[in-house]
Design a protein around this motif. Structure first.
Motif, PDB file in Angstrom:
ATOM      1  N   VAL A 321     -41.958 -16.832  -6.730  1.00 12.74           N
ATOM      2  CA  VAL A 321     -42.623 -17.880  -5.950  1.00 12.74           C
ATOM      3  C   VAL A 321     -44.062 -17.461  -5.698  1.00 12.74           C
ATOM      4  CG1 VAL A 321     -42.670 -19.123  -3.750  1.00 12.74           C
ATOM      5  CG2 VAL A 321     -40.482 -18.606  -4.852  1.00 12.74           C
ATOM      6  N   GLY A 322     -44.994 -18.401  -5.849  1.00 13.01           N
ATOM      7  CA  GLY A 322     -46.393 -18.094  -5.619  1.00 13.01           C
ATOM      8  C   GLY A 322     -46.898 -17.066  -6.612  1.00 13.01           C
ATOM      9  N   ILE A 323     -47.724 -16.140  -6.149  1.00 11.32           N
ATOM     10  CA  ILE A 323     -48.314 -15.155  -7.054  1.00 11.32           C
ATOM     11  C   ILE A 323     -47.280 -14.142  -7.547  1.00 11.32           C
ATOM     12  CG2 ILE A 323     -49.039 -13.389  -5.384  1.00 11.32           C
ATOM     13  CD1 ILE A 323     -51.804 -13.492  -6.938  1.00 11.32           C
ATOM     14  N   ALA A 324     -46.106 -14.091  -6.906  1.00 10.04           N
ATOM     15  CA  ALA A 324     -45.038 -13.226  -7.416  1.00 10.04           C
ATOM     16  C   ALA A 324     -44.628 -13.635  -8.829  1.00 10.04           C
ATOM     17  CB  ALA A 324     -43.829 -13.258  -6.483  1.00 10.04           C
ATOM     18  N   ARG A 325     -44.758 -14.915  -9.153  1.00  9.91           N
ATOM     19  CA  ARG A 325     -44.458 -15.372 -10.514  1.00  9.91           C
ATOM     20  C   ARG A 325     -45.411 -14.727 -11.515  1.00  9.91           C
ATOM     21  NH1 ARG A 325     -41.903 -19.780 -13.013  1.00  9.91           N
ATOM     22  NH2 ARG A 325     -41.262 -20.580 -10.967  1.00  9.91           N
ATOM     23  N   ALA A 326     -46.685 -14.596 -11.130  1.00 14.25           N
ATOM     24  CA  ALA A 326     -47.657 -13.958 -12.014  1.00 14.25           C
ATOM     25  C   ALA A 326     -47.344 -12.474 -12.179  1.00 14.25           C
ATOM     26  CB  ALA A 326     -49.068 -14.150 -11.459  1.00 14.25           C
TER      27      ALA A 326
END
Length: 351
Positions: A321-326
């Protein structure tokens, strides 16, 4: 020899003159350091590919100083592109748009689309404006290697191969820009980054998920190859519930250590404390509950751990979710297929 200059007014003037003369300049952005060359010069673009050892099939992102420069690299904006540019630029968002005739095909890997962004970093925008040309700028590192978030990282990879580095301190976001393809009927997320999928869907509604490399020919955008952002040491990634992945890391580390291998752990702070009893080299990333902090430290921590030359590096995801996906995307590509996705039964067995 590569010159290093502070990112002050004098340094920016000299760097801009270098770009205008066809040279290569590494410069800070809010995401990572970029390796810049005149995007409208085939000779400068060829130098970028040569300096990085980058294959011609992997396109470059064109960076602009101002929205008013868009007509130099693309045609009329679609309503979706205009909305995103107005709301999210300057910032860590790259849009894949129709290629303008002035952009060489060497920038776009032969495709009729071009990846464009307007960075938020004041040094980047001042440099591009002073150079007077759109700037093609992939990450300033050897192709496929861990991306640079400091001038020192750039020099470690490209020292002697480029003309100048503007030292603007560490990058803040720490992972590359989000890449969104607007060339098809449905906006498609090709690479997660500093602008989240959730934000894009709030603005656009439907956003499809892409990100697989083309089987042949030029890629539509950078960052899609299965192996990318990789350290020299073999990285193994666990994807699953935090406690389960900690158990997986503990078991894998014990096996590797028993076999006489040097083990590095790239883990959140909480894991570092819980795994401290292992005879492993632990590089903490920051609190698991603060993905932005982990993103900001990810590449610097990976480079620091890799420099100590472990035989294997073990890491885990922190969600999607959010920048954790990146973060998950970068670690997955850095692992180059060495990814263990724990099933529910495996999660129970490792807890």
């Amino acid at each position: 020899m590569t010159k290093v200059l502070p990112a002050d007014a004098a340094g920016i003037r000299e760097a801009a003159a270098t770009l205008a003369a066809g040279g290569l300049v590494a410069f800070p952005t809010e995401t990572v350091y970029g390796l810049g060359g005149d995007a409208l010069s085939t000779a400068a673009v060829a130098r970028i590919f040569a300096a990085k050892g980058r294959p011609a099939e992997d396109p470059l992102i064109v960076h602009l100083a101002d929205l008013a420069d868009l007509p130099r690299v693309t045609g009329a904006l679609s309503p979706q592109a205009a909305l995103l540019a107005g709301r999210l630029w300057p910032g860590p968002l790259t849009l894949v748009l129709p290629r303008g005739p002035a952009v060489p095909h060497s920038v776009t890997a032969g495709r009729e689309t071009v990846a464009v962004r307007l960075p938020a970093h004041p040094v980047a925008r001042a440099l591009i404006a002073a150079a007077g040309t759109p700037v093609a700028a992939p990450s300033a590192n050897r192709f496929g290697h861990t991306s640079p978030t400091s001038a020192a990282h750039v020099l470690a990879d490209l020292g002697g191969r480029i003309d100048l580095v503007l030292d603007g301190g560490p990058a803040t976001i720490g992972v590359e820009s989000t890449v969104l393809d607007l060339s098809g009927p449905v906006p498609t997320l090709l690479r997660p980054g500093g602008v989240s999928l959730e934000t894009l869907r709030e603005l656009l509604g439907e956003v499809a998920l892409g990100g697989r490399a083309a089987e042949a020919g030029g890629q539509i955008a950078p960052g899609l190859l299965d192996r990318h952002y990789a350290p020299e040491s073999a990285l193994h990634l666990c994807v699953g519930a935090p406690a389960a992945c900690r158990g997986w890391i503990r078991a894998q580390a014990a096996r590797q250590i028993a076999a006489g291998r040097r083990v590095g752990l790239l883990v959140p702070d909480e894991d570092a404390a819980l795994l401290a009893g292992l005879a492993a080299d632990i590089e903490p990333l920051g609190p698991a509950g603060d993905p932005a902090a982990i993103a900001g430290r990810l590449y610097a921590a990976l480079r620091a751990l890799d420099a100590r030359r472990p035989d294997v590096i073990l890491a885990r995801d922190i969600g999607d979710v959010g920048i954790a996906r990146a973060i998950l995307d970068r670690l997955t590509r850095a692992a180059a297929g060495r990814v263990s996705i724990l099933t529910p039964s495996e999660r129970r067995a490792t807890q």
